[in-house]
Write a protein that holds these residues in place. Structure first.
Motif, PDB file in Angstrom:
ATOM      1  N   GLY A 133       0.793  -1.223   0.000  1.00 40.44           N
ATOM      2  CA  GLY A 133       0.000   0.000   0.000  1.00 40.44           C
ATOM      3  C   GLY A 133       0.826   1.274   0.000  1.00 40.44           C
ATOM      4  O   GLY A 133       0.310   2.354  -0.221  1.00 40.44           O
ATOM      5  N   VAL A 134       2.127   1.161   0.275  1.00 47.74           N
ATOM      6  CA  VAL A 134       2.969   2.354   0.270  1.00 47.74           C
ATOM      7  C   VAL A 134       3.566   2.522  -1.124  1.00 47.74           C
ATOM      8  O   VAL A 134       4.239   1.626  -1.620  1.00 47.74           O
ATOM      9  N   ALA A 135       3.276   3.658  -1.712  1.00 48.73           N
ATOM     10  CA  ALA A 135       3.818   3.907  -3.051  1.00 48.73           C
ATOM     11  C   ALA A 135       5.313   4.174  -2.944  1.00 48.73           C
ATOM     12  O   ALA A 135       5.745   4.956  -2.121  1.00 48.73           O
ATOM     13  N   THR A 136       6.091   3.472  -3.717  1.00 48.31           N
ATOM     14  CA  THR A 136       7.523   3.727  -3.711  1.00 48.31           C
ATOM     15  C   THR A 136       8.048   3.723  -5.131  1.00 48.31           C
ATOM     16  O   THR A 136       7.637   2.880  -5.929  1.00 48.31           O
ATOM     17  N   PRO A 137       8.927   4.656  -5.426  1.00 44.61           N
ATOM     18  CA  PRO A 137       9.520   4.650  -6.767  1.00 44.61           C
ATOM     19  C   PRO A 137      10.687   3.671  -6.854  1.00 44.61           C
ATOM     20  O   PRO A 137      11.317   3.548  -7.895  1.00 44.61           O
ATOM     21  N   PHE A 138      10.969   2.977  -5.731  1.00 43.82           N
ATOM     22  CA  PHE A 138      12.117   2.069  -5.702  1.00 43.82           C
ATOM     23  C   PHE A 138      11.699   0.634  -6.000  1.00 43.82           C
ATOM     24  O   PHE A 138      10.669   0.166  -5.509  1.00 43.82           O
ATOM     25  N   VAL A 139      12.514  -0.048  -6.773  1.00 42.84           N
ATOM     26  CA  VAL A 139      12.313  -1.484  -6.989  1.00 42.84           C
ATOM     27  C   VAL A 139      13.633  -2.183  -6.674  1.00 42.84           C
ATOM     28  O   VAL A 139      14.659  -1.905  -7.291  1.00 42.84           O
ATOM     29  N   LEU A 140      13.582  -3.068  -5.677  1.00 41.25           N
ATOM     30  CA  LEU A 140      14.788  -3.755  -5.221  1.00 41.25           C
ATOM     31  C   LEU A 140      14.863  -5.147  -5.844  1.00 41.25           C
ATOM     32  O   LEU A 140      13.904  -5.910  -5.804  1.00 41.25           O
ATOM     33  N   ASP A 141      16.002  -5.451  -6.422  1.00 44.29           N
ATOM     34  CA  ASP A 141      16.248  -6.798  -6.944  1.00 44.29           C
ATOM     35  C   ASP A 141      17.459  -7.353  -6.197  1.00 44.29           C
ATOM     36  O   ASP A 141      18.606  -7.063  -6.535  1.00 44.29           O
ATOM     37  N   ASP A 142      17.160  -8.153  -5.149  1.00 42.13           N
ATOM     38  CA  ASP A 142      18.228  -8.639  -4.283  1.00 42.13           C
ATOM     39  C   ASP A 142      19.181  -9.589  -4.992  1.00 42.13           C
ATOM     40  O   ASP A 142      20.383  -9.590  -4.740  1.00 42.13           O
ATOM     41  N   GLU A 143      18.637 -10.433  -5.848  1.00 40.38           N
ATOM     42  CA  GLU A 143      19.485 -11.426  -6.502  1.00 40.38           C
ATOM     43  C   GLU A 143      20.544 -10.758  -7.366  1.00 40.38           C
ATOM     44  O   GLU A 143      21.674 -11.221  -7.448  1.00 40.38           O
ATOM     45  N   ARG A 144      20.163  -9.687  -8.022  1.00 36.67           N
ATOM     46  CA  ARG A 144      21.137  -8.981  -8.869  1.00 36.67           C
ATOM     47  C   ARG A 144      21.812  -7.846  -8.113  1.00 36.67           C
ATOM     48  O   ARG A 144      22.661  -7.168  -8.670  1.00 36.67           O
ATOM     49  N   ARG A 145      21.441  -7.637  -6.857  1.00 34.36           N
ATOM     50  CA  ARG A 145      21.936  -6.510  -6.068  1.00 34.36           C
ATOM     51  C   ARG A 145      21.763  -5.203  -6.844  1.00 34.36           C
ATOM     52  O   ARG A 145      22.702  -4.438  -7.026  1.00 34.36           O
ATOM     53  N   GLN A 146      20.551  -5.001  -7.305  1.00 34.88           N
ATOM     54  CA  GLN A 146      20.252  -3.804  -8.075  1.00 34.88           C
ATOM     55  C   GLN A 146      19.027  -3.103  -7.492  1.00 34.88           C
ATOM     56  O   GLN A 146      18.134  -3.742  -6.958  1.00 34.88           O
ATOM     57  N   ILE A 147      19.019  -1.786  -7.614  1.00 38.28           N
ATOM     58  CA  ILE A 147      17.842  -1.021  -7.232  1.00 38.28           C
ATOM     59  C   ILE A 147      17.505  -0.061  -8.366  1.00 38.28           C
ATOM     60  O   ILE A 147      18.388   0.623  -8.886  1.00 38.28           O
ATOM     61  N   ARG A 148      16.223  -0.072  -8.755  1.00 41.43           N
ATOM     62  CA  ARG A 148      15.749   0.885  -9.753  1.00 41.43           C
ATOM     63  C   ARG A 148      15.019   2.012  -9.051  1.00 41.43           C
ATOM     64  O   ARG A 148      14.360   1.808  -8.035  1.00 41.43           O
ATOM     65  N   TYR A 149      15.143   3.197  -9.606  1.00 37.42           N
ATOM     66  CA  TYR A 149      14.507   4.379  -9.038  1.00 37.42           C
ATOM     67  C   TYR A 149      13.787   5.087 -10.177  1.00 37.42           C
ATOM     68  O   TYR A 149      14.429   5.483 -11.143  1.00 37.42           O
ATOM     69  N   TYR A 150      12.479   5.189 -10.069  1.00 34.60           N
ATOM     70  CA  TYR A 150      11.669   5.705 -11.167  1.00 34.60           C
ATOM     71  C   TYR A 150      12.032   5.004 -12.467  1.00 34.60           C
ATOM     72  O   TYR A 150      12.203   5.623 -13.515  1.00 34.60           O
ATOM     73  N   GLY A 151      12.207   3.710 -12.377  1.00 34.07           N
ATOM     74  CA  GLY A 151      12.459   2.904 -13.571  1.00 34.07           C
ATOM     75  C   GLY A 151      13.904   2.881 -14.027  1.00 34.07           C
ATOM     76  O   GLY A 151      14.270   2.087 -14.886  1.00 34.07           O
ATOM     77  N   GLN A 152      14.743   3.732 -13.431  1.00 35.89           N
ATOM     78  CA  GLN A 152      16.139   3.765 -13.873  1.00 35.89           C
ATOM     79  C   GLN A 152      17.034   2.978 -12.913  1.00 35.89           C
ATOM     80  O   GLN A 152      16.907   3.115 -11.691  1.00 35.89           O
ATOM     81  N   LEU A 153      17.940   2.237 -13.502  1.00 41.63           N
ATOM     82  CA  LEU A 153      18.866   1.452 -12.703  1.00 41.63           C
ATOM     83  C   LEU A 153      19.885   2.373 -12.038  1.00 41.63           C
ATOM     84  O   LEU A 153      20.533   3.178 -12.702  1.00 41.63           O
ATOM     85  N   LEU A 154      20.013   2.265 -10.698  1.00 40.03           N
ATOM     86  CA  LEU A 154      20.989   3.086  -9.973  1.00 40.03           C
ATOM     87  C   LEU A 154      22.359   2.419 -10.026  1.00 40.03           C
ATOM     88  O   LEU A 154      22.473   1.205  -9.843  1.00 40.03           O
ATOM     89  N   ASP A 155      23.369   3.217 -10.271  1.00 36.45           N
ATOM     90  CA  ASP A 155      24.743   2.715 -10.270  1.00 36.45           C
ATOM     91  C   ASP A 155      25.314   2.970  -8.878  1.00 36.45           C
ATOM     92  O   ASP A 155      25.798   4.057  -8.584  1.00 36.45           O
ATOM     93  N   LEU A 156      25.224   1.949  -8.003  1.00 39.14           N
ATOM     94  CA  LEU A 156      25.557   2.147  -6.594  1.00 39.14           C
ATOM     95  C   LEU A 156      26.800   1.370  -6.192  1.00 39.14           C
ATOM     96  O   LEU A 156      27.015   0.255  -6.668  1.00 39.14           O
ATOM     97  N   SER A 157      27.593   1.956  -5.293  1.00 42.26           N
ATOM     98  CA  SER A 157      28.693   1.204  -4.685  1.00 42.26           C
ATOM     99  C   SER A 157      28.080   0.199  -3.713  1.00 42.26           C
ATOM    100  O   SER A 157      26.893   0.267  -3.378  1.00 42.26           O
TER     101      SER A 157
END
Ligand code: CA
Length: 235
Positions: A133-157
């Motif tokens: 129920g909480v709207a979030t622009p974040f999508v976490l993909d643990d297996e790939r250790r990736q997070i998308r923000y507003y659909g864009q893949l974040l390049d994170l350390s």
């Protein structure tokens, strides 16, 4: 945790395996030791461990190949034991996606600390980032250790990823710097404030680059940080 976490140790050198077993058992883990990849696979199929400590140099199969076979059956946390710098390069380069690695020679106590950290991280993390129920622009993909923000893949350390993943657990909850350091860093530093602040600053800049008008990470002066409870649907 009710039952003792079960750690599968795959290591062909008995001396090293003994030291690992001793320290892990004294830290409250149940340890199963296997000397070859084949035995480890058989054991894995019989009873799934909570975490695998995996030597890269095994007699029958490379630790990397074994890792792929284990991961093909599910997302079990893995900490690599590496002996050579080229192995470390491969683990760190990590399209592999192991949870951590430790280079030989290592202190068994440090390994125990890493095991605890990885378990805490993997067991506490929900598969879905936000509460229902909480709207979030974040999508976490643990297996790939990736997070998308507003659909864009974040390049994170590694640490930026860890911090954001932690904040995503409970949007709105304030995490102190000490908490962030303790949960995200394998070996927490004594003076944590500046280190955490620095990583948050970079993380925030990366989020701002995608959505300049959105304050996704909130600062609570003198306390710590939280993730905004709701972000606009469109930045
Ligand atoms: Ca070995």
């Amino acid at each position: 945790m009710a039952a003792k976490p079960r750690i599968l140790v795959v290591e062909d050198e008995p001396g090293i395996a003994d030291a690992i077993r001793y320290v892990l058992e004294s830290h409250g883990f149940e340890v199963t030791w296997r000397q070859t990849g084949g035995d480890a696979l058989a054991d894995f199929a019989r009873q799934r461990p909570d975490l695998v400590v995996l030597d890269v140099g095994l007699p029958d199969i490379s630790g990397f190949d074994l890792f792929r076979q284990l991961r093909a059956t599910g997302d079990v946390p893995v900490i690599f034991l590496t002996a050579r710098s080229d192995e470390i390069d491969r683990v760190v380069g990590l399209e592999l996606g192991a949870d951590d690695y430790i280079a030989k020679p290592f202190s068994p106590r440090e390994l125990a600390a890493r095991v605890r950290t990885v378990l805490r991280r993997t067991q506490a993390a929900p598969a879905v980032a936000a509460a229902p129920g909480v709207a979030t622009p974040f999508v976490l993909d643990d297996e790939r250790r990736q997070i998308r923000y507003y659909g864009q893949l974040l390049d994170l350390s590694r640490y930026e990823f860890g911090i954001l993943r932690l904040l995503l657990r409970h949007p709105g909850r304030v995490y102190t710097r000490e908490e962030i350091m303790y949960q995200v860093w394998e070996v927490p530093e004594v003076s944590s404030d500046r280190t955490v602040d620095t990583h948050i600053k970079v993380l925030r800049a990366k989020l701002k680059a995608i959505a300049p008008a959105v304050e996704a990470v909130c600062t609570h002066r003198g306390v710590g940080y939280s993730l905004a409870e709701s972000c606009p649907a469109v930045p």
